[in-house]
Design a protein around this motif. Structure first.
Motif, mmCIF file in Angstrom:
data_model
loop_
_atom_site.group_PDB
_atom_site.id
_atom_site.type_symbol
_atom_site.label_atom_id
_atom_site.label_comp_id
_atom_site.label_asym_id
_atom_site.label_seq_id
_atom_site.Cartn_x
_atom_site.Cartn_y
_atom_site.Cartn_z
ATOM 1 N N UNK A 184 0.875 -1.213 0.043
ATOM 2 C CA UNK A 184 -0.148 -0.073 -0.079
ATOM 3 C C UNK A 184 1.097 1.195 0.215
ATOM 4 N N UNK A 185 2.073 1.106 -0.336
ATOM 5 C CA UNK A 185 2.989 2.498 -0.258
ATOM 6 C C UNK A 185 3.226 2.425 -1.576
ATOM 7 N N UNK A 186 4.129 3.654 -1.918
ATOM 8 C CA UNK A 186 4.878 4.134 -3.046
ATOM 9 C C UNK A 186 6.068 3.081 -3.470
ATOM 10 N N UNK A 187 6.724 2.183 -2.490
ATOM 11 C CA UNK A 187 7.617 1.268 -2.804
ATOM 12 C C UNK A 187 7.214 0.330 -4.041
ATOM 13 N N UNK A 188 5.887 0.035 -4.277
ATOM 14 C CA UNK A 188 5.720 -0.732 -5.291
ATOM 15 C C UNK A 188 5.984 -0.405 -6.501
ATOM 16 N N UNK A 189 6.390 0.814 -6.637
ATOM 17 C CA UNK A 189 6.568 1.545 -7.985
ATOM 18 C C UNK A 189 7.954 0.803 -8.701
ATOM 19 N N UNK A 190 8.733 0.146 -7.546
ATOM 20 C CA UNK A 190 9.803 -0.668 -7.988
ATOM 21 C C UNK A 190 9.532 -2.113 -8.648
ATOM 22 N N UNK A 191 8.319 -2.627 -8.226
ATOM 23 C CA UNK A 191 8.056 -3.903 -8.604
ATOM 24 C C UNK A 191 7.789 -4.098 -10.149
ATOM 25 N N UNK A 198 -6.163 -6.411 -3.639
ATOM 26 C CA UNK A 198 -6.963 -5.118 -3.640
ATOM 27 C C UNK A 198 -6.119 -4.076 -3.488
ATOM 28 N N UNK A 199 -4.992 -4.126 -2.332
ATOM 29 C CA UNK A 199 -4.140 -3.074 -2.192
ATOM 30 C C UNK A 199 -3.519 -2.695 -3.489
ATOM 31 N N UNK A 200 -3.089 -3.656 -4.211
ATOM 32 C CA UNK A 200 -2.013 -3.287 -5.463
ATOM 33 C C UNK A 200 -3.091 -2.709 -6.267
ATOM 34 N N UNK A 201 -4.218 -3.034 -6.706
ATOM 35 C CA UNK A 201 -5.315 -2.451 -7.478
ATOM 36 C C UNK A 201 -5.562 -1.034 -7.033
ATOM 37 N N UNK A 202 -5.528 -0.747 -5.790
ATOM 38 C CA UNK A 202 -5.726 0.778 -5.541
ATOM 39 C C UNK A 202 -4.801 1.285 -5.230
ATOM 40 N N UNK A 203 -3.545 0.610 -5.521
ATOM 41 C CA UNK A 203 -2.332 1.700 -5.309
ATOM 42 C C UNK A 203 -1.892 2.317 -6.544
ATOM 43 N N UNK A 261 0.755 3.836 -7.290
ATOM 44 C CA UNK A 261 2.069 3.724 -7.684
ATOM 45 C C UNK A 261 2.835 2.649 -8.265
ATOM 46 N N UNK A 262 1.773 1.592 -8.523
ATOM 47 C CA UNK A 262 2.086 0.592 -9.321
ATOM 48 C C UNK A 262 2.399 0.863 -10.662
ATOM 49 N N UNK A 263 3.567 0.190 -11.244
ATOM 50 C CA UNK A 263 3.812 0.695 -12.588
ATOM 51 C C UNK A 263 2.902 -0.079 -13.664
ATOM 52 N N UNK A 264 2.839 0.390 -14.856
ATOM 53 C CA UNK A 264 1.839 0.113 -16.008
ATOM 54 C C UNK A 264 2.103 -1.379 -16.176
ATOM 55 N N UNK A 265 3.278 -1.944 -16.434
ATOM 56 C CA UNK A 265 3.290 -3.251 -16.843
ATOM 57 C C UNK A 265 3.139 -4.107 -15.610
ATOM 58 N N UNK A 266 3.312 -3.775 -14.460
ATOM 59 C CA UNK A 266 2.931 -4.531 -13.310
ATOM 60 C C UNK A 266 1.457 -4.566 -12.899
ATOM 61 N N UNK A 267 0.944 -3.260 -13.309
ATOM 62 C CA UNK A 267 -0.590 -3.282 -13.187
ATOM 63 C C UNK A 267 -1.316 -4.339 -14.093
ATOM 64 N N UNK A 268 -0.621 -4.289 -15.420
ATOM 65 C CA UNK A 268 -1.431 -5.146 -16.574
ATOM 66 C C UNK A 268 -1.147 -6.682 -16.026
ATOM 67 N N UNK A 269 0.015 -6.866 -15.525
ATOM 68 C CA UNK A 269 0.386 -8.354 -15.033
ATOM 69 C C UNK A 269 -0.645 -8.658 -14.095
ATOM 70 N N UNK A 270 -0.896 -7.692 -12.962
ATOM 71 C CA UNK A 270 -1.824 -7.958 -11.932
ATOM 72 C C UNK A 270 -3.335 -8.363 -12.592
ATOM 73 N N UNK A 271 -3.713 -7.631 -13.745
ATOM 74 C CA UNK A 271 -5.058 -7.715 -14.151
ATOM 75 C C UNK A 271 -5.228 -9.063 -14.944
#
Length: 359
Positions: free
Chosen positions: A19-26, A95-100, A102-112
């Motif tokens: 739930x933090x901005x650190x997920x931008x590095x994921x 749910x936390x990643x979907x609402x964050x 800071x999650x990068x585009x590629x990682x968000x697409x992967x999550x979906x």
């Protein structure tokens, strides 16, 4: 046992970081590993739920995390406070990643892709996670009785609870990115359109447009007092994006079922002239085949008479003013064609006759 307890400690940190901005590095691989890790702990919950010794040890470790002070790492995740929480740790992470934002585009697409791979993907684990997300969303929504009541009154939303969950997550994500950047929602929607199964995504958009709006008090609870955003913004962003993309709005009106489109248009009148205009253009592409006694198209992509009729029929079964608007338009088109009263001369006359409306 020590290895299991260490796994639990590490995942608690992952859940807190999510739930933090650190997920931008994921990167996508990190997202996949985190979900696999969560799935493993869910498996532990199922396997050892009746094993008193292991359950007690895990419960004690989780409780001890809350008693520790001055920890240099991320604080333990507040939702992972007992053994029972392990049973839905994958939902919490998702749910936390979907609402964050800071999650990068590629990682968000992967999550979906991991959560909602679309139809035709026979993956039991993903189906289980989708079901869990749906149940989790239902539990969270149980406190909002006005929303729940509106869901029950809308048969289109009732048919697919997973679609409702995806729609809720989409609106939440639009609000998050909209707070960060004005152009964020439009870019996000265009990115999803390009990368996800398009027909499934259009159904999610329609479901999001049909979600009931919260009361003012619930709006404050969900967004926070003084928030510059309003809950209606997500739907308005969807409408602006949809109406600004001519090719996408055509696909939206052509590919979605008639009943679903009627519900959406009834809820959002700004879509009515667009949908009615497309139906009019599709009708004008048909010509009457005298030997067959049918209205037919000249090109394979032309909308067949049966589909055109079913879409007008659905609109005419809607409550006013939508029904009145459609019938008025049909009668206007009939008059422009020569106001014929007999079939086979004007498609608008034939539609009115088929609909049982006075011509």
């Amino acid at each position: 046992m020590d290895s299991l307890l260490e796994q639990l400690d590490r995942f608690s940190e992952v859940l807190a970081v999510s739930r933090t901005t650190h997920v931008s590095t994921w990167d996508p691989a990190t997202v996949r590993r985190a979900l696999q890790w969560a799935g493993y702990l869910r498996h532990i919950h199922r396997r050892f739920g009746r094993h008193a010794r292991i359950r007690k040890a895990l419960e004690q470790r989780l409780q001890n995390q809350w008693k520790q002070e001055g920890d240099s790492g991320p604080a333990p995740a507040p939702d992972l406070a007992n053994f029972q929480a392990l049973g839905h740790c994958d939902q919490l992470l998702s749910l936390r990643l979907l609402a964050n934002p800071a999650l990068g585009d590629a990682s968000f697409h992967c999550l979906l892709q991991q959560l909602f791979p679309g139809p035709g993907v026979p993956d039991a684990e993903e189906e289980a996670l989708q079901g869990s997300l749906t149940r989790f969303a239902r539990c969270r929504a149980a406190a909002h009785m006005l929303r729940f009541h509106a869901y029950r009154e809308n048969p289109v939303l009732q048919k697919d609870s997973v679609m409702k969950t995806q729609a809720e997550l989409l609106l939440r994500r639009l609000q998050e990115v909209g707070e960060a950047e004005a152009e964020g929602p439009g870019r996000l929607l265009s990115r999803l359109w390009e990368r996800l199964p398009q027909n499934n995504f259009l159904k999610v958009v329609a479901a999001a447009l049909l979600l009931p709006q919260a009361s003012p008090r619930l709006q404050e609870e969900e967004l926070g007092v003084g928030s510059p955003k309003t809950p209606g913004d997500g739907r308005q962003e969807l409408l602006r994006w949809l109406l600004g993309k001519s090719d996408i709005v055509v696909a939206f009106c052509r590919n979605l079922p008639a009943e679903l489109l009627t519900s959406v248009v009834g809820r959002h009148p700004e879509l009515s002239p667009v949908y009615l205009g497309l139906l009019t253009n599709w009708g004008r592409q048909l010509h009457y085949d005298l030997p067959k006694g049918l209205w037919i198209g000249t090109e394979p992509q032309d909308v067949p008479w049966e589909e055109l009729f079913s879409r007008f029929q659905s609109l005419c079964q809607a409550p006013p003013p939508l029904k009145d608007e459609v019938l008025t338009a049909l009668k206007s088109y009939k008059a422009q064609d020569g106001d014929f009263e007999v079939p086979g001369l004007s498609i608008w006359t034939d539609l009115l006759l088929a609909l049982g409306s006075p011509v």
